[in-house]
Write an enzyme that holds these catalytic residues in place. Structure first.
Site, PDB file in Angstrom:
ATOM      1  N   ASP A   1     103.970 -11.111  31.459  1.00 28.09           N
ATOM      2  CA  ASP A   1     103.980 -12.517  31.895  1.00 28.09           C
ATOM      3  C   ASP A   1     102.580 -12.826  32.434  1.00 28.09           C
ATOM      4  OD1 ASP A   1     105.381 -12.487  35.261  1.00 28.09           O
ATOM      5  OD2 ASP A   1     104.339 -10.893  34.176  1.00 28.09           O
TER       6      ASP A   1
ATOM      7  N   VAL B   1     106.282  -5.451  32.003  1.00 29.51           N
ATOM      8  CA  VAL B   1     105.614  -5.726  33.283  1.00 29.51           C
ATOM      9  C   VAL B   1     105.832  -7.179  33.731  1.00 29.51           C
ATOM     10  CG1 VAL B   1     103.915  -3.885  32.990  1.00 29.51           C
ATOM     11  CG2 VAL B   1     103.404  -6.184  32.117  1.00 29.51           C
TER      12      VAL B   1
ATOM     13  N   ASP C   1      98.735  -8.381  34.629  1.00 31.70           N
ATOM     14  CA  ASP C   1      99.125  -8.153  33.232  1.00 31.70           C
ATOM     15  C   ASP C   1      97.882  -8.072  32.351  1.00 31.70           C
ATOM     16  OD1 ASP C   1     100.925 -10.170  34.718  1.00 31.70           O
ATOM     17  OD2 ASP C   1     102.294  -9.361  33.210  1.00 31.70           O
TER      18      ASP C   1
HETATM   19  O1  RIB Z   1     105.757  -7.965  41.649  1.00 37.72           O
HETATM   20  C1  RIB Z   1     104.649  -7.744  40.829  1.00 37.72           C
HETATM   21  C2  RIB Z   1     104.916  -8.220  39.445  1.00 37.72           C
HETATM   22  O2  RIB Z   1     105.164  -9.631  39.457  1.00 37.72           O
HETATM   23  C3  RIB Z   1     103.710  -8.029  38.495  1.00 37.72           C
HETATM   24  O3  RIB Z   1     104.169  -7.734  37.211  1.00 37.72           O
HETATM   25  C4  RIB Z   1     103.058  -9.382  38.503  1.00 37.72           C
HETATM   26  O4  RIB Z   1     102.347  -9.655  37.299  1.00 37.72           O
HETATM   27  C5  RIB Z   1     104.242 -10.293  38.609  1.00 37.72           C
HETATM   28  O5  RIB Z   1     104.786 -10.450  37.308  1.00 37.72           O
HETATM   29 CA    CA Z   2     103.465  -9.114  35.351  1.00 34.85          CA
END
Ligand code: RIB
Ligand code: CA
Length: 327
Positions: free
Chosen positions: A12, A137, A17
């Site tokens: 995302d 992720v 990321d």
């Molecule tokens: O809590 C951290 C996560 O939330 C990470 O993947 C960040 O990119 C957000 O998506």
């Molecule tokens: Ca993320």
């Protein structure tokens, strides 16, 4: 060199990321097969475009499959529209974002693929000649939808590495980490799908947080990746200072890159335990990481389902990223 690890990265994008995407493209032992975008840090249009921008900046033609714009269930509840609360503010008219609307890179010159991300997963995994590792992720919506369409695809999943959760840490509510909180139903589905699951939670990622001095070490590489990684570390620390002026962290965890590197080499993690994990699905516990410790409840039915990293090695993490980004 042995065979490369075949990875699909579900993102995302998102500043951390973006670092994970760079590390995946640069890693000599990873074959990045595709990037799948999902709504999370920002809406799906932004996370998709940001992923394309990072790949373009690296000269990579890795395909991007656009995924789910909404979580499985939570967006139907009017009072519960996932956002990444507390990741932006305005000070003296200046906006500060942990995750900018669009990354400070040239607009992408190519589009995402026709096939939606969940359909890509089904097609890829039904026909895979060799197993695939999925590194997720962001919110787990894409993978949950694919598994609901065809649970048998799990047979060709080598491992699912999830950046998400927190045993003793949270960042979106007092009990929940963002990726899991954004789509708790999807997370519960994925961690019980039967695949080999490695969770890289906040308990591990916060132990690898970088400072501006660490950012300077990345900038000293004199490469695009080094500079962009340093810029993102500085941006995240500046945003945190603006959002939390009374108690700034003065460091920032690049959560997603740790999960990606752990997929290639788990030695970057510490204190990885096999546990029984569930996700809170309602009320105050929504999105919480629920780990069963009491042995009397751990039976043949109520089995341990994930490997959970309670810590990680910052110096090993930093050294590996510096190695990858010197190119
Ligand atoms: O809590 C951290 C996560 O939330 C990470 O993947 C960040 O990119 C957000 O998506
Ligand atoms: Ca993320």
């Amino acid at each position: 060199m042995g065979k490369k690890l075949r990875i699909v990265l579900d993102v995302d994008t998102g500043t951390d990321d973006a670092v994970a995407i760079m590390a995946a493209v640069k890693h000599p032992d990873i074959e990045l097969m595709a990037v799948c975008s999902v709504a999370g840090n920002k809406p799906i249009e932004n996370t998709t475009e940001n992923s394309l921008r990072v790949l373009q900046a690296l000269g990579s033609e890795v395909p991007v499959y656009r995924g789910c714009a909404k979580p499985l269930v939570k967006s139907i509840t009017p009072t519960r529209i996932p956002d990444h609360g507390g990741t932006m503010t305005v000070v003296d008219g200046k906006e500060f974002h942990v995750h900018p609307e669009y990354l400070n890179l040239p607009a992408s010159g190519r589009s995402y693929e026709e096939l939606p991300a969940p359909a890509y997963y089904v097609e890829l995994l039904r026909n895979a000649k060799e197993p695939v590792t999925i590194v997720a992720v962001g919110p787990l919506t894409n993978l949950a939808v694919a598994l609901i369409i065809d649970p048998s695809i799990v047979k060709n999943i080598e491992r699912i590495v999830i950046m998400g959760g927190g045993a003793e840490c949270a960042n979106r509510t007092p009990v929940a980490e963002f990726n899991i909180w954004a789509d708790p139903d999807a997370a519960q589905w994925v961690i019980h799908c039967g695949a080999d699951i490695l969770m890289v939670p906040l308990d591990a990622t916060i132990k690898t947080a970088f400072t501006k001095e660490d950012a300077a070490d990345f900038r000293a590489l004199g490469t695009f990746c080094g500079d962009f990684c340093a810029d993102l570390i500085d941006l995240r620390i500046d945003a945190d200072r603006a959002i939390n002026p009374e108690c700034p962290d003065n460091n920032t965890a690049i959560h997603d890159a740790l999960a990606l590197l752990a997929a290639a080499d788990e030695s970057v993690l510490r204190d990885v335990r096999r546990v029984r994990c569930d996700i809170g699905l309602g009320d105050f516990a929504e999105g919480a990481t629920l780990i069963t410790h009491s042995k009397e409840f751990l039976t043949s039915e109520f089995t341990k389902n994930v490997s959970f990293a309670y810590s990680a090695d910052k110096e090993a993490f930093k050294a590996e990223l510096l190695r990858l980004f010197m190119q």
